[in-house]
Design an enzyme around this catalytic site. Structure first.
Site, PDB file in Angstrom:
ATOM      1  N   SER A 214       0.853  -1.188   0.000  1.00  0.00           N
ATOM      2  CA  SER A 214       0.000   0.000   0.000  1.00  0.00           C
ATOM      3  C   SER A 214       0.885   1.233   0.000  1.00  0.00           C
ATOM      4  O   SER A 214       1.729   1.384   0.886  1.00  0.00           O
ATOM      5  CB  SER A 214      -0.898   0.016   1.244  1.00  0.00           C
ATOM      6  OG  SER A 214      -1.739  -1.104   1.279  1.00  0.00           O
ATOM      7  N   GLY A 216      -0.388   4.484  -0.030  1.00  0.00           N
ATOM      8  CA  GLY A 216      -1.198   5.638   0.303  1.00  0.00           C
ATOM      9  C   GLY A 216      -1.905   6.190  -0.918  1.00  0.00           C
ATOM     10  O   GLY A 216      -2.468   5.435  -1.722  1.00  0.00           O
ATOM     11  N   ASP A 246      -7.206  -2.556   5.017  1.00  0.00           N
ATOM     12  CA  ASP A 246      -8.005  -3.758   5.280  1.00  0.00           C
ATOM     13  C   ASP A 246      -8.943  -4.042   4.109  1.00  0.00           C
ATOM     14  O   ASP A 246      -9.185  -5.203   3.758  1.00  0.00           O
ATOM     15  CB  ASP A 246      -8.811  -3.576   6.568  1.00  0.00           C
ATOM     16  CG  ASP A 246      -7.927  -3.277   7.762  1.00  0.00           C
ATOM     17  OD1 ASP A 246      -6.787  -3.764   7.797  1.00  0.00           O
ATOM     18  OD2 ASP A 246      -8.373  -2.537   8.662  1.00  0.00           O
TER      19      ASP A 246
END
Length: 334
Positions: A214, A216, A246
């Site tokens: 990830s 952002g 998640d």
């Protein structure tokens, strides 16, 4: 069915207010309480997508009872194992600009409680298509706890998706998780490089079949045996980023269960993650934004031996000098 494991769940409190003033009184505009922890958030997203998920892990005390009551109210399948200690709480303070989170450590888990959980986990695995292992480890558990769970899942033919960091991540890699999903900070800390492509390949070399990082607002990066890709949302969306990772895990688990090709799997994960930023609390996503973003996320293949590859790059200084050749012959490339 997708089995989600949250060994250190929490009762999540979210305080919303226009602005936070440090070292001063703050009047809260809105309070939300719900069962939380990364695996529980994954289960909520899967349920919202119409898929069956089972929640297991460890819970105890009055806080654990409140957590389980919320799972029942949300119609989530509760297979948590009772422990003597008190389930932790988390407090998220969200204003109009950002969110600050306070995380309690969780209850200590005893050796008998861990053995009881492992027996329960073994009973659940035969019905699972994928096992999702998420979040921190509570006190009392060894850093190899996730390695044990991955090994048991593989023994039952169940691929595991791991979302963890630090020693729990590193110790789990040799067990062979199907997917690991660190964020950019976790990836850099685990691999010692700020280059996400190189870091992802190092985790693959250590045992992960695929790595999805990830990044952002910059989306997701995937390094797999089939190839490497970047998934970029069309824009940075303002909102609450808690739970976005998640949601990405939920999409990756579904893609693994359904055999979705990696580029499309990554597209869905990036769109769902971005749509979660627009939701008020973790475990929810903006369904309209998700449908829109599915058509707007850009998937960019990365060259297998591009400049960010973990393969050592040969510079002009490092190239060997070719042996001398007769002048009558053309010189070949070094």
């Amino acid at each position: 069915m997708i089995l989600t494991v949250t060994l250190n769940p929490a009762l999540d409190l979210t305080y919303r207010l226009p602005a936070v003033r440090l070292h001063a009184g703050n009047r809260v505009r809105d309070v939300r309480q719900q069962a939380g922890g990364k695996g529980i958030n994954v289960a909520r997203v899967l349920a919202a997508l119409g898929r069956t998920a089972i929640v297991t892990g460890l819970a105890g005390g009055p806080t654990g009872q409140a957590l389980r009551a919320d799972l029942a109210a949300a119609a989530l399948h509760d297979e948590l194992v009772e422990v003597a200690g008190e389930t932790r709480r988390t407090v998220a303070v969200a204003d109009d600009r950002d969110t600050t989170v306070f995380l309690e450590p969780g209850p200590p888990v005893t050796a008998p409680e861990w053995r009881r959980f492992l027996a329960h986990y073994r009973r659940l695995l035969p019905g699972a298509a994928v096992a999702v292992l998420s979040g921190s480890l509570p006190p009392g558990l060894s850093a190899d706890a996730y390695a044990v769970l991955i090994g048991l899942a593989r023994a039952h033919g169940v691929p595991a998706v791991l979302d963890a960091d630090g020693p729990a991540l590193l110790r789990a890699l040799p067990a062979g998780p199907a997917v690991v999903k660190p964020n950019a900070h976790e990836l850099a800390a685990a691999t010692g490089t700020g280059d996400p492509v190189r870091g992802a390949e190092r985790l693959r070399a250590a045992g992960a079949a695929a790595v999805v990082a990830s990044l952002g607002p910059d989306g997701l990066l995937a390094a797999t045996a089939e190839g490497r890709w970047r998934a970029r949302p069309p824009e940075a969306l303002p909102g609450n980023p808690i739970g976005a990772g998640d949601s990405a895990v939920a999409a990756l688990a579904l893609g693994l269960a359904d055999g979705t090709p990696w580029p499309e799997r990554l597209r869905r994960a990036a769109a769902l993650s971005a749509a979660t930023v627009l939701a008020p609390v973790a475990g929810q996503y903006d369904a309209g934004a998700y449908r829109r973003l599915l058509g707007e996320v850009r998937i960019e293949p990365l060259e297998p031996d591009g400049p960010q590859s973990d393969r050592p790059q040969r510079t002009a200084e490092s190239r060997p000098t070719p042996p001398p050749r007769p002048t009558a012959q053309p010189r070949g490339e070094p």
